[in-house]
Design a protein around this motif. Structure first.
Motif, PDB file in Angstrom:
ATOM      1  N   LYS A   1      -1.604  -0.531  -7.156  1.00 30.06           N
ATOM      2  CA  LYS A   1      -0.326  -0.711  -6.448  1.00 30.06           C
ATOM      3  C   LYS A   1       0.474  -1.883  -6.992  1.00 30.06           C
ATOM      4  O   LYS A   1       1.707  -1.859  -6.977  1.00 30.06           O
ATOM      5  CB  LYS A   1      -0.554  -0.903  -4.943  1.00 30.06           C
ATOM      6  CG  LYS A   1      -0.746   0.392  -4.210  1.00 30.06           C
ATOM      7  CD  LYS A   1       0.461   1.300  -4.374  1.00 30.06           C
ATOM      8  CE  LYS A   1       0.165   2.651  -3.779  1.00 30.06           C
ATOM      9  NZ  LYS A   1       1.048   3.702  -4.177  1.00 30.06           N
ATOM     10  N   MET A   2      -0.201  -2.907  -7.485  1.00 33.46           N
ATOM     11  CA  MET A   2       0.526  -4.042  -8.052  1.00 33.46           C
ATOM     12  C   MET A   2       1.271  -3.621  -9.312  1.00 33.46           C
ATOM     13  O   MET A   2       2.371  -4.100  -9.581  1.00 33.46           O
ATOM     14  CB  MET A   2      -0.430  -5.200  -8.350  1.00 33.46           C
ATOM     15  CG  MET A   2      -0.945  -5.905  -7.097  1.00 33.46           C
ATOM     16  SD  MET A   2       0.346  -6.693  -6.120  1.00 33.46           S
ATOM     17  CE  MET A   2       0.721  -8.090  -7.157  1.00 33.46           C
ATOM     18  N   ILE A   3       0.687  -2.715 -10.074  1.00 36.03           N
ATOM     19  CA  ILE A   3       1.374  -2.200 -11.262  1.00 36.03           C
ATOM     20  C   ILE A   3       2.634  -1.454 -10.843  1.00 36.03           C
ATOM     21  O   ILE A   3       3.701  -1.635 -11.437  1.00 36.03           O
ATOM     22  CB  ILE A   3       0.430  -1.314 -12.105  1.00 36.03           C
ATOM     23  CG1 ILE A   3      -0.633  -2.189 -12.764  1.00 36.03           C
ATOM     24  CG2 ILE A   3       1.208  -0.523 -13.150  1.00 36.03           C
ATOM     25  CD1 ILE A   3      -1.759  -1.429 -13.422  1.00 36.03           C
ATOM     26  N   GLU A   4       2.529  -0.647  -9.794  1.00 36.97           N
ATOM     27  CA  GLU A   4       3.721   0.049  -9.274  1.00 36.97           C
ATOM     28  C   GLU A   4       4.752  -0.938  -8.754  1.00 36.97           C
ATOM     29  O   GLU A   4       5.949  -0.772  -8.964  1.00 36.97           O
ATOM     30  CB  GLU A   4       3.332   0.995  -8.126  1.00 36.97           C
ATOM     31  CG  GLU A   4       2.859   2.341  -8.567  1.00 36.97           C
ATOM     32  CD  GLU A   4       2.646   3.245  -7.369  1.00 36.97           C
ATOM     33  OE1 GLU A   4       3.615   3.520  -6.634  1.00 36.97           O
ATOM     34  OE2 GLU A   4       1.485   3.655  -7.170  1.00 36.97           O
ATOM     35  N   THR A   5       4.264  -1.980  -8.061  1.00 40.91           N
ATOM     36  CA  THR A   5       5.158  -2.981  -7.485  1.00 40.91           C
ATOM     37  C   THR A   5       5.970  -3.664  -8.576  1.00 40.91           C
ATOM     38  O   THR A   5       7.178  -3.846  -8.447  1.00 40.91           O
ATOM     39  CB  THR A   5       4.357  -4.024  -6.677  1.00 40.91           C
ATOM     40  OG1 THR A   5       3.678  -3.360  -5.614  1.00 40.91           O
ATOM     41  CG2 THR A   5       5.243  -5.105  -6.105  1.00 40.91           C
ATOM     42  N   ILE A   6       5.319  -4.032  -9.676  1.00 44.07           N
ATOM     43  CA  ILE A   6       6.041  -4.712 -10.755  1.00 44.07           C
ATOM     44  C   ILE A   6       6.997  -3.740 -11.463  1.00 44.07           C
ATOM     45  O   ILE A   6       8.084  -4.124 -11.884  1.00 44.07           O
ATOM     46  CB  ILE A   6       5.075  -5.404 -11.737  1.00 44.07           C
ATOM     47  CG1 ILE A   6       5.810  -6.493 -12.495  1.00 44.07           C
ATOM     48  CG2 ILE A   6       4.411  -4.435 -12.669  1.00 44.07           C
ATOM     49  CD1 ILE A   6       4.911  -7.473 -13.197  1.00 44.07           C
ATOM     50  N   TYR A   7       6.598  -2.484 -11.557  1.00 41.26           N
ATOM     51  CA  TYR A   7       7.445  -1.494 -12.202  1.00 41.26           C
ATOM     52  C   TYR A   7       8.745  -1.286 -11.418  1.00 41.26           C
ATOM     53  O   TYR A   7       9.827  -1.264 -11.983  1.00 41.26           O
ATOM     54  CB  TYR A   7       6.686  -0.170 -12.355  1.00 41.26           C
ATOM     55  CG  TYR A   7       7.481   0.900 -13.048  1.00 41.26           C
ATOM     56  CD1 TYR A   7       7.655   0.883 -14.423  1.00 41.26           C
ATOM     57  CD2 TYR A   7       8.067   1.935 -12.317  1.00 41.26           C
ATOM     58  CE1 TYR A   7       8.406   1.861 -15.069  1.00 41.26           C
ATOM     59  CE2 TYR A   7       8.812   2.918 -12.955  1.00 41.26           C
ATOM     60  CZ  TYR A   7       8.977   2.878 -14.320  1.00 41.26           C
ATOM     61  OH  TYR A   7       9.711   3.846 -14.946  1.00 41.26           O
ATOM     62  N   TYR A   8       8.610  -1.128 -10.105  1.00 42.66           N
ATOM     63  CA  TYR A   8       9.791  -0.884  -9.261  1.00 42.66           C
ATOM     64  C   TYR A   8      10.443  -2.168  -8.762  1.00 42.66           C
ATOM     65  O   TYR A   8      11.521  -2.135  -8.178  1.00 42.66           O
ATOM     66  CB  TYR A   8       9.418  -0.004  -8.062  1.00 42.66           C
ATOM     67  CG  TYR A   8       9.033   1.393  -8.472  1.00 42.66           C
ATOM     68  CD1 TYR A   8       9.975   2.288  -8.965  1.00 42.66           C
ATOM     69  CD2 TYR A   8       7.707   1.822  -8.385  1.00 42.66           C
ATOM     70  CE1 TYR A   8       9.619   3.570  -9.355  1.00 42.66           C
ATOM     71  CE2 TYR A   8       7.342   3.106  -8.765  1.00 42.66           C
ATOM     72  CZ  TYR A   8       8.306   3.965  -9.247  1.00 42.66           C
ATOM     73  OH  TYR A   8       7.945   5.229  -9.635  1.00 42.66           O
ATOM     74  N   ASN A   9       9.737  -3.302  -8.962  1.00 47.89           N
ATOM     75  CA  ASN A   9      10.237  -4.602  -8.522  1.00 47.89           C
ATOM     76  C   ASN A   9      10.564  -4.628  -7.029  1.00 47.89           C
ATOM     77  O   ASN A   9      11.579  -5.170  -6.613  1.00 47.89           O
ATOM     78  CB  ASN A   9      11.438  -5.050  -9.359  1.00 47.89           C
ATOM     79  CG  ASN A   9      11.659  -6.549  -9.255  1.00 47.89           C
ATOM     80  OD1 ASN A   9      10.719  -7.303  -8.993  1.00 47.89           O
ATOM     81  ND2 ASN A   9      12.890  -6.974  -9.437  1.00 47.89           N
ATOM     82  N   GLU A  10       9.700  -4.001  -6.245  1.00 45.19           N
ATOM     83  CA  GLU A  10       9.860  -4.031  -4.786  1.00 45.19           C
ATOM     84  C   GLU A  10       8.508  -3.799  -4.124  1.00 45.19           C
ATOM     85  O   GLU A  10       7.585  -3.275  -4.742  1.00 45.19           O
ATOM     86  CB  GLU A  10      10.872  -2.986  -4.319  1.00 45.19           C
ATOM     87  CG  GLU A  10      10.468  -1.564  -4.624  1.00 45.19           C
ATOM     88  CD  GLU A  10      11.541  -0.547  -4.247  1.00 45.19           C
ATOM     89  OE1 GLU A  10      12.674  -0.937  -3.981  1.00 45.19           O
ATOM     90  OE2 GLU A  10      11.205   0.638  -4.222  1.00 45.19           O
ATOM     91  N   HIS A  11       8.436  -4.199  -2.860  1.00 45.35           N
ATOM     92  CA  HIS A  11       7.200  -4.010  -2.085  1.00 45.35           C
ATOM     93  C   HIS A  11       6.926  -2.520  -1.919  1.00 45.35           C
ATOM     94  O   HIS A  11       7.798  -1.766  -1.534  1.00 45.35           O
ATOM     95  CB  HIS A  11       7.329  -4.689  -0.719  1.00 45.35           C
ATOM     96  CG  HIS A  11       6.229  -4.357   0.218  1.00 45.35           C
ATOM     97  ND1 HIS A  11       4.958  -4.831   0.038  1.00 45.35           N
ATOM     98  CD2 HIS A  11       6.194  -3.572   1.312  1.00 45.35           C
ATOM     99  CE1 HIS A  11       4.191  -4.357   0.999  1.00 45.35           C
ATOM    100  NE2 HIS A  11       4.915  -3.599   1.785  1.00 45.35           N
TER     101      HIS A  11
END
Length: 139
Positions: free
Chosen positions: A59-69
């Protein structure tokens, strides 16, 4: 052979998570404690799930990709958690660990209250200590 019980080798102070905790805070707890997984507990110390480093990493990889929680712990945790009791055998747990995937098991009492965790490393340490004490008696 004397019985090696989980309660003698478990971690009494594991990293824990609340279901409403955001994934970024969970990641920070992993970084600070250097533990690889931890129980998710409710306000009454009841085990409700388990969160691993790999769950958070994904999920942290997704978070950094989308730049949102993206998610909370409740969205990521596993709800079908394998647990052990404090009076269970460390040797039997070691055998179970060879068959099942978890590297960390929550230790719960008979009412499912969290008491701690036990990891593969803890099981190895218990067996090592037991073997070393046996070797010393033989000399």
């Amino acid at each position: 052979m004397e019985s090696l019980q989980v309660k003698e080798y478990m971690n009494h102070y594991p990293v824990t998570f609340a279901p409403e905790m955001v994934v970024e805070e969970a990641a920070l707890r992993f970084l600070k404690t250097k533990q690889i997984g931890g129980p998710v507990i409710d306000k009454n110390n009841q085990l409700i799930g388990f969160l691993s480093e790999s769950d958070v990493l994904s999920k942290m990889i997704e978070t950094i990709y989308y730049n949102e929680h993206i998610a909370d712990v409740a969205d990521l945790m596993r709800k079908d958690v394998l647990t052990v009791k404090p009076y269970d055998s460390v040797i039997e747990l070691g055998q179970q660990m060879l068959k099942n995937k978890p590297k960390v098991y929550p230790v719960v009492d008979d009412d499912e209250n969290l008491l701690g965790t036990i990891s593969r490393n803890d099981v190895l340490r218990a067996i090592d200590l037991h073997l070393r004490s046996g070797y010393q008696k033989v000399k």
